[in-house]
Design an enzyme around this catalytic site. Structure first.
Site, short mmCIF file in Angstrom:
data_model
loop_
_atom_site.label_atom_id
_atom_site.label_comp_id
_atom_site.label_asym_id
_atom_site.label_seq_id
_atom_site.Cartn_x
_atom_site.Cartn_y
_atom_site.Cartn_z
N GLU B 62 -29.03 75.33 76.91
CA GLU B 62 -29.12 75.08 78.34
C GLU B 62 -30.10 73.96 78.65
O GLU B 62 -29.72 72.86 79.00
CB GLU B 62 -29.54 76.38 79.03
CG GLU B 62 -29.43 76.32 80.53
CD GLU B 62 -29.59 77.70 81.15
OE1 GLU B 62 -29.86 78.66 80.40
OE2 GLU B 62 -29.46 77.80 82.37
N GLU B 304 -63.70 93.20 100.25
CA GLU B 304 -63.82 93.18 101.70
C GLU B 304 -65.00 92.36 102.18
O GLU B 304 -64.88 91.62 103.15
CB GLU B 304 -63.92 94.62 102.23
CG GLU B 304 -62.56 95.17 102.57
CD GLU B 304 -62.60 96.61 103.01
OE1 GLU B 304 -63.68 97.23 102.97
OE2 GLU B 304 -61.54 97.13 103.35
#
Lengths: 103, 487
Positions: B62, B304
């Site tokens: 391919e 956080e």
């Protein structure tokens, strides 16, 4: 370009046929090609038959996957015909040979 | 009977496949376009060369060879040297520019001869053929090609090459491949998926079957990172080796240790749940401070708060994170959850743990991480992470934020409460018109623990746990009711 043009005008075909030993399709292709060379090109052709069993490197260089594979090296552009060349008229068309003449 | 395997060297694949690919056999790798089939094959060969000194043949039907070389270089694989040294050989079956017509019968014996020649030339132990679908595009005669591919598989078997053949799939969940090639390659099938779910891509690998051989079942997530290529995150393989430790470590709060029956278990995972401001990060800070007792090391993954915020808060509770980090006892890593996928976060944490070698890890907060993933992906992340931490015998403290100030369950908890060993709840309680803080050990696997819901306060020394709330019920449900007492 000069030499090539000359060659082209001479209409000489340079062909390579990749076969696998004496497999059925290989033998069939060789016969058809020899016939075309004699009858349609009047011997005005160079045919090299490459047995990939003996020359796997050649198959590698040319990127051959299928057997038999016929390569028209000259005239350009290069083109390939895969298969046992069973239908002569189609092979002739594929090689660009018209009715006994070369172009 | 168990078939011998060849270790691939692809991280974690050898775990989930119980040793690697079946030795001397062909494995079909099927996947939709973009599912990393080619990369998997290339990595199989690259790892063979780098880790086991096994040479390999790469057949491409391919992609052009030069494009593949370029891709390999982007993963820092030294393809040029490998080719020079005869460790890697390409067999180029990619489509050519020239016109080609077909007249009569043919076979692919030239390809088989080239393949055999290449394998013998470098004594290859590994072979990749990429991909079947492209063979069918180049040669339209389905019947011939199927017969020829069967012969290719026989050739590979005769040469005892451990091989991968890739094949395309049109849908992620459907028949194995488009061309029915699994009929003769069906002994070993691996499926790669690249599924888009709720706007998030999720790559997985599944070993569908390895005939006569063990493997882990089900899908395992994987990710592709620049210097390691495919990295699989095994969900179950690591769990098999978990040990259970009876060694206790301190939580950093003596009173909380008492509540837990003598501290946390060393290889346990502790979930701290609470609303925003309920004291989760404080508990984390105490947990970090606990390393002082035995001179341990702790890694803090903060998703956080920023470094500055964290350090300032810790100072307010009497702890000097800066000093701890300087002395090499603490490593604080602050990352926005959104910068990468959950899989990549996992790999990142794994890498940091491997280099820093912490005894403890704190993640503040897990809830922030849920933003970047589907619920399934999140659950898998937690399973993989907890297995990894247990395997490394690291004590883990994760925080989860509840959506309501007074409590209630969060998505995070729902997903992971069964996986964690200890659950600590932090809640606000309104009693007589006053907000008070409550702490409770809800679950402590394998140990006695305090069943009381206790009051706590926060001062410059951190957390002070006090007496149980006597005479108040309904705290956890968020509806505290004062019950009359008989005294």
């Amino acid at each position: 370009m000069g030499v090539k043009t000359l060659q082209s005008k001479m209409g000489k075909h340079i062909l390579e046929l990749y076969v696998n030993g004496s497999s059925l399709t290989s033998v069939e292709a060789i016969e058809t090609l020899q016939n075309i060379c004699e009858e349609h090109l009047h011997g005005n052709c160079e045919v090299e038959i490459v047995d990939v069993l003996k020359n796997p490197e050649r198959a590698e260089e040319a990127g051959i996957l299928a057997i038999p594979t016929l390569i028209r090296k000259w005239p350009l552009p290069e083109s390939r015909i895969i298969g046992a060349l069973t239908i002569k008229s189609r092979v002739l068309a594929g090689l660009g040979i018209t009715n006994g003449n070369t172009h | 009977m168990n078939i011998e395997k060849l270790p691939t060297g692809i991280e974690a694949f050898d775990h989930i496949s119980d040793g690697g690919l079946p030795l001397g056999r062909t494995t079909l790798i099927a996947g939709s376009s973009g599912s990393a089939k080619t990369l998997f094959g290339a990595q199989f060969l690259a790892m063979g060369i780098m880790l086991f000194d096994q040479s390999g043949v790469f057949v491409t039907f391919e992609e052009q060879v030069d494009d593949i070389r370029k891709n390999l270089r982007s993963f820092n694989w030294d393809i040029d040297t490998w080719e020079k040294e005869g460790k890697w050989v390409f067999v180029d079956g990619s489509p050519k520019e020239e016109d080609s017509i077909t007249v009569g019968d043919y076979d692919l014996s030239a390809f088989r001869i080239r393949l055999e020649h290449a394998i013998n030339k470098i004594k290859a132990q590994r072979v990749v053929i990429d991909s079947i679908g492209s063979v069918f595009t180049q040669f339209p005669d389905m019947h011939t090609i199927r017969r020829e591919l069967f012969k290719v598989a026989m050739t590979l078997r005769r040469l005892h090459a451990t091989s991968i053949i890739t094949a395309e799939r049109t849908e992620e969940y459907g028949e194995i491949s488009r061309f029915g090639v699994e009929e003769f390659l069906a002994d070993n099938v691996i499926i790669l998926r690249n599924v888009l779910n709720k706007e998030k891509r999720r790559r997985t690998i599944e070993i569908l079957k390895f005939r006569g051989s063990n493997h882990i079942k089900g899908e395992n997530p994987f990710t592709i990172i620049p210097d390691k290529a495919i990295v699989i995150i095994p969900l179950s393989a690591m769990e098999l080796k978990q040990r259970s430790s009876h060694v206790r470590v301190t939580s950093g709060v003596p009173k909380l240790d008492d509540m837990c029956g003598g501290g946390f278990y060393r290889d346990s995972i502790i979930l701290v749940s609470g609303a925003t401001g309920a004291g989760k990060t404080l508990l984390v800070a105490n947990f970090i401070n606990g390393i002082r007792e035995k001179g341990e090391r702790c890694l803090l993954m903060a998703f956080e708060e920023s470094r500055e915020q964290l350090f300032r808060n810790a100072k307010g509770w009497g702890q000097d994170f800066e000093k701890l980090e300087e002395d090499g006892y603490l490593k604080v890593v602050c990352i926005y959850p959104e910068v990468s996928s959950l899989e990549d976060h996992f790999i990142n944490i794994q890498e940091i743990v491997k280099s820093f070698k912490p005894d403890r890890i704190a993640i503040d907060s897990l809830s922030a991480l849920t933003r970047t993933s589907s619920e399934k992906g999140f659950r898998e992340f937690i399973i993989a992470l907890t297995s990894f931490l247990k395997h490394e015998e690291i004590t883990g403290m994760f925080t989860a934020t509840t959506p309501l100030l007074t409590g209630g369950a969060s998505v995070t908890e729902g997903n992971i409460s069964t996986i964690t060993d200890t659950i600590i709840l932090l809640r606000y309680v309104e009693v007589y018109g006053e907000m008070q803080r409550a702490i409770s050990v809800l679950k402590m696997r394998g140990s006695k623990h305090d069943a009381a819901i206790r009051q706590f306060t926060i001062d410059s020394q951190g957390m002070n746990i006090g007496e149980p709330f006597n005479g108040v019920s309904g705290i956890l449900t968020g509806n505290p009711v004062v019950v009359k007492q008989n005294n």
